[in-house]
Design a protein around this motif. Structure first.
Motif, PDB file in Angstrom:
ATOM      1  N   LEU A 253       0.863  -1.174   0.000  1.00 23.50           N
ATOM      2  CA  LEU A 253       0.000   0.000   0.000  1.00 23.50           C
ATOM      3  C   LEU A 253       0.899   1.223   0.000  1.00 23.50           C
ATOM      4  O   LEU A 253       1.722   1.391   0.897  1.00 23.50           O
ATOM      5  N   VAL A 254       0.752   2.077  -0.997  1.00 25.25           N
ATOM      6  CA  VAL A 254       1.564   3.285  -1.119  1.00 25.25           C
ATOM      7  C   VAL A 254       0.672   4.486  -0.830  1.00 25.25           C
ATOM      8  O   VAL A 254      -0.354   4.686  -1.493  1.00 25.25           O
ATOM      9  N   PHE A 255       1.062   5.268   0.146  1.00 20.86           N
ATOM     10  CA  PHE A 255       0.297   6.442   0.590  1.00 20.86           C
ATOM     11  C   PHE A 255       1.204   7.655   0.439  1.00 20.86           C
ATOM     12  O   PHE A 255       2.214   7.780   1.121  1.00 20.86           O
ATOM     13  N   ARG A 256       0.841   8.565  -0.451  1.00 23.06           N
ATOM     14  CA  ARG A 256       1.723   9.683  -0.801  1.00 23.06           C
ATOM     15  C   ARG A 256       0.974  11.007  -0.751  1.00 23.06           C
ATOM     16  O   ARG A 256      -0.173  11.097  -1.195  1.00 23.06           O
ATOM     17  N   ASP A 257       1.616  12.029  -0.177  1.00 26.78           N
ATOM     18  CA  ASP A 257       1.065  13.377  -0.260  1.00 26.78           C
ATOM     19  C   ASP A 257       2.144  14.321  -0.774  1.00 26.78           C
ATOM     20  O   ASP A 257       3.342  14.098  -0.555  1.00 26.78           O
ATOM     21  N   THR A 258       1.716  15.344  -1.490  1.00 25.94           N
ATOM     22  CA  THR A 258       2.649  16.297  -2.095  1.00 25.94           C
ATOM     23  C   THR A 258       2.584  17.630  -1.364  1.00 25.94           C
ATOM     24  O   THR A 258       2.407  18.686  -1.978  1.00 25.94           O
ATOM     25  N   ALA A 259       2.721  17.545  -0.044  1.00 23.15           N
ATOM     26  CA  ALA A 259       2.666  18.757   0.785  1.00 23.15           C
ATOM     27  C   ALA A 259       4.075  19.175   1.194  1.00 23.15           C
ATOM     28  O   ALA A 259       4.934  19.392   0.354  1.00 23.15           O
ATOM     29  N   ALA A 260       4.315  19.253   2.499  1.00 23.01           N
ATOM     30  CA  ALA A 260       5.559  19.838   3.000  1.00 23.01           C
ATOM     31  C   ALA A 260       6.748  18.891   2.946  1.00 23.01           C
ATOM     32  O   ALA A 260       7.891  19.319   2.850  1.00 23.01           O
ATOM     33  N   GLY A 261       6.498  17.569   3.037  1.00 22.23           N
ATOM     34  CA  GLY A 261       7.608  16.640   3.149  1.00 22.23           C
ATOM     35  C   GLY A 261       8.182  16.618   4.562  1.00 22.23           C
ATOM     36  O   GLY A 261       7.760  17.379   5.438  1.00 22.23           O
ATOM     37  N   CYS A 307       9.163   5.101   5.169  1.00 17.56           N
ATOM     38  CA  CYS A 307       8.799   6.443   4.716  1.00 17.56           C
ATOM     39  C   CYS A 307       9.963   7.041   3.938  1.00 17.56           C
ATOM     40  O   CYS A 307      11.116   6.968   4.365  1.00 17.56           O
ATOM     41  N   SER A 308       9.666   7.604   2.785  1.00 15.83           N
ATOM     42  CA  SER A 308      10.640   8.356   1.998  1.00 15.83           C
ATOM     43  C   SER A 308      10.070   9.740   1.743  1.00 15.83           C
ATOM     44  O   SER A 308       8.859   9.908   1.594  1.00 15.83           O
ATOM     45  N   SER A 309      10.935  10.737   1.680  1.00 20.13           N
ATOM     46  CA  SER A 309      10.441  12.099   1.543  1.00 20.13           C
ATOM     47  C   SER A 309      11.525  13.014   1.002  1.00 20.13           C
ATOM     48  O   SER A 309      12.719  12.787   1.209  1.00 20.13           O
ATOM     49  N   ILE A 310      11.088  14.039   0.292  1.00 20.68           N
ATOM     50  CA  ILE A 310      11.938  15.160  -0.110  1.00 20.68           C
ATOM     51  C   ILE A 310      11.281  16.418   0.427  1.00 20.68           C
ATOM     52  O   ILE A 310      10.117  16.693   0.125  1.00 20.68           O
ATOM     53  N   LEU A 311      12.014  17.152   1.228  1.00 19.30           N
ATOM     54  CA  LEU A 311      11.462  18.316   1.900  1.00 19.30           C
ATOM     55  C   LEU A 311      10.923  19.318   0.876  1.00 19.30           C
ATOM     56  O   LEU A 311      11.606  19.700  -0.075  1.00 19.30           O
ATOM     57  N   GLY A 312       9.670  19.711   1.076  1.00 17.82           N
ATOM     58  CA  GLY A 312       9.027  20.663   0.194  1.00 17.82           C
ATOM     59  C   GLY A 312       8.379  20.067  -1.031  1.00 17.82           C
ATOM     60  O   GLY A 312       7.722  20.785  -1.792  1.00 17.82           O
ATOM     61  N   GLU A 313       8.551  18.733  -1.236  1.00 17.00           N
ATOM     62  CA  GLU A 313       8.002  18.113  -2.440  1.00 17.00           C
ATOM     63  C   GLU A 313       6.970  17.031  -2.135  1.00 17.00           C
ATOM     64  O   GLU A 313       5.829  17.105  -2.592  1.00 17.00           O
ATOM     65  N   PHE A 314       7.350  16.021  -1.380  1.00 16.38           N
ATOM     66  CA  PHE A 314       6.403  14.926  -1.129  1.00 16.38           C
ATOM     67  C   PHE A 314       6.814  14.150   0.112  1.00 16.38           C
ATOM     68  O   PHE A 314       7.942  14.267   0.614  1.00 16.38           O
ATOM     69  N   CYS A 315       5.882  13.330   0.574  1.00 13.59           N
ATOM     70  CA  CYS A 315       6.128  12.358   1.645  1.00 13.59           C
ATOM     71  C   CYS A 315       5.382  11.090   1.261  1.00 13.59           C
ATOM     72  O   CYS A 315       4.185  11.138   0.958  1.00 13.59           O
ATOM     73  N   GLU A 316       6.072   9.951   1.262  1.00  4.58           N
ATOM     74  CA  GLU A 316       5.457   8.702   0.806  1.00  4.58           C
ATOM     75  C   GLU A 316       5.692   7.592   1.826  1.00  4.58           C
ATOM     76  O   GLU A 316       6.822   7.328   2.220  1.00  4.58           O
ATOM     77  N   PHE A 317       4.578   6.964   2.241  1.00  3.18           N
ATOM     78  CA  PHE A 317       4.640   5.818   3.141  1.00  3.18           C
ATOM     79  C   PHE A 317       4.391   4.551   2.325  1.00  3.18           C
ATOM     80  O   PHE A 317       3.437   4.491   1.545  1.00  3.18           O
ATOM     81  N   SER A 318       5.250   3.579   2.520  1.00  2.00           N
ATOM     82  CA  SER A 318       5.124   2.300   1.827  1.00  2.00           C
ATOM     83  C   SER A 318       4.882   1.200   2.857  1.00  2.00           C
ATOM     84  O   SER A 318       5.747   0.927   3.695  1.00  2.00           O
ATOM     85  N   LEU A 319       3.691   0.594   2.809  1.00  2.00           N
ATOM     86  CA  LEU A 319       3.316  -0.475   3.729  1.00  2.00           C
ATOM     87  C   LEU A 319       3.358  -1.793   2.968  1.00  2.00           C
ATOM     88  O   LEU A 319       2.567  -1.999   2.032  1.00  2.00           O
ATOM     89  N   LYS A 320       4.278  -2.672   3.331  1.00  2.31           N
ATOM     90  CA  LYS A 320       4.453  -3.937   2.628  1.00  2.31           C
ATOM     91  C   LYS A 320       3.934  -5.095   3.471  1.00  2.31           C
ATOM     92  O   LYS A 320       4.224  -5.171   4.672  1.00  2.31           O
ATOM     93  N   PHE A 321       3.188  -5.983   2.828  1.00  2.00           N
ATOM     94  CA  PHE A 321       2.594  -7.124   3.494  1.00  2.00           C
ATOM     95  C   PHE A 321       2.997  -8.409   2.772  1.00  2.00           C
ATOM     96  O   PHE A 321       3.056  -8.427   1.533  1.00  2.00           O
ATOM     97  N   PRO A 322       3.268  -9.477   3.512  1.00  2.00           N
ATOM     98  CA  PRO A 322       3.618 -10.748   2.866  1.00  2.00           C
ATOM     99  C   PRO A 322       2.418 -11.317   2.097  1.00  2.00           C
ATOM    100  O   PRO A 322       1.273 -11.124   2.493  1.00  2.00           O
ATOM    101  N   ARG A 323       2.728 -11.960   1.001  1.00  2.00           N
ATOM    102  CA  ARG A 323       1.679 -12.594   0.222  1.00  2.00           C
ATOM    103  C   ARG A 323       1.136 -13.812   0.959  1.00  2.00           C
ATOM    104  O   ARG A 323       1.891 -14.523   1.633  1.00  2.00           O
ATOM    105  N   ILE A 324      -0.151 -14.034   0.855  1.00  2.00           N
ATOM    106  CA  ILE A 324      -0.781 -15.200   1.487  1.00  2.00           C
ATOM    107  C   ILE A 324      -0.558 -16.406   0.592  1.00  2.00           C
ATOM    108  O   ILE A 324      -0.918 -16.389  -0.584  1.00  2.00           O
TER     109      ILE A 324
END
Length: 326
Positions: A253-261, A307-324
């Motif tokens: 699940l990738v959750f990204r916003d393009t706010a403050a970072g 979480c990966s981010s660039i200040l002033g550009e975006f912040c992205e959370f990556s939630l990884k789950f094992p396959r069933i």
């Protein structure tokens, strides 16, 4: 010289390491040192000077371990007390909010009739206090705003209580859940304002099944939404993009916003409980409870959150789950 260096190393370890890591490092370090000494010496033996200093080294290790253990116990008790207090306050706020919402709903049923009666009284020149038209227009909309704010506050209280009372999960508590269903429920139940709804981009990607608890996953998405919407409001720009990705390696699940970072020096600490940025004036949901809750839930599901981010550009959370495994 070597004995003095050993004592200095022990004291540094006492300052830097928790008590479990301290014991493990001491045992492993002494074992490896003795092994290296034995392999490089024809007749290994303990010198008299070394034997004299062993009680001192042992005392330093034991005292440091006890000090660190007591510190850890105190810290955990402080965390429990803070979480219990936050949960109690949130729980106690439910009663007045329920009264406000019920009162607003009751007034909403009779307010149109009262306003209509006022208009008839004015038209028939009855002795009633004059009310400006602008005030009448405000009265018509105020109850709806009260109900909206009460519902929003109740939703925030639900998030806070869930964040502070995460149950211990075992494998038997987990069941197959649809990620797209969790996203849909979260977007339907989150108390968006009119402006906030327009900041959510259409959800993209493919649905996948993960082992977890649907309610907890919904609250994880709630926390991510809350943080992103707050940063968008602070910066006055940005939108939220949610994407589900299913691959042969893992589900994500990738959750990204393009706010403050987020500043790079802050990223390693954002999942620590009670860690916050003083300069941002974060509220209780942004003061280290929400993201710590997200991390604990995802790990309980057997996954990881990054979480990966660039200040002033975006912040992205990556939630990884094992396959069933089928």
């Amino acid at each position: 010289m070597w004995i003095e260096s050993t004592l200095i190393a022990v004291f540094v370890m006492v300052l830097l390491l928790d008590w479990i890591t301290l014991i493990v490092h001491c045992i492993v370090g002494v074992g490896l040192a003795w092994l290296a000494y034995s392999l490089t010496t024809e007749a290994p033996r303990l010198e008299h000077v070394t034997l004299i200093h062993l009680p001192i080294i042992f005392f330093a290790v034991v005292l440091g371990t006890l000090a660190n253990y007591v510190t850890e116990v105190v810290r955990l008790e402080q965390e429990r007390a803070m979480l219990a207090t936050a949960g109690s306050i949130a729980h106690e706020l439910r009663t007045p909010l329920l009264g406000i919402r019920s009162g607003a709903a009751g007034l909403r049923n009779f307010l149109p009739a009262l306003l209509s009666a006022y208009q008839l009284a004015r038209e028939n020149s009855l002795p009633v206090v004059a009310i400006r038209r602008s005030h009448l227009a405000t009265i018509e909309g105020v109850l709806e705003r009260i109900e909206t704010e009460a519902n929003y506050s109740n939703a925030i209280i639900d998030i806070l209580i869930t964040n502070t009372r995460l149950p211990k999960l075992g494998h038997e508590d987990l069941s197959p859940c649809s990620m797209m269903r969790c996203i849909r429920i979260a977007l339907e139940r989150y108390p968006f304002s009119v402006d906030e709804i327009s900041q959510i981009a259409p959800v993209t990607g493919n649905d996948f099944i993960f082992e977890g608890v649907e309610l907890l996953m919904v609250h994880v998405i709630f926390n991510l939404l809350k943080n992103s919407l707050r940063h968008i409001a602070m910066t006055g720009k940005g939108e939220i993009c949610i994407r589900a990705v299913s691959s042969s390696q893992c589900n994500q699940l990738v959750f990204r916003d393009t706010a403050a970072g987020i500043p790079s020096e802050v990223l390693p600490h954002i999942f620590k409980r009670f860690y916050s940025l003083p300069a941002t004036g974060d509220n209780i949901l942004g003061s280290g409870i929400g993201l710590a809750f997200c991390s604990e839930v995802v790990q309980a599901f057997g996954g990881t959150i990054e979480c990966s981010s660039i200040l002033g550009e975006f912040c992205e959370f990556s939630l990884k789950f094992p396959r069933i495994q089928s």
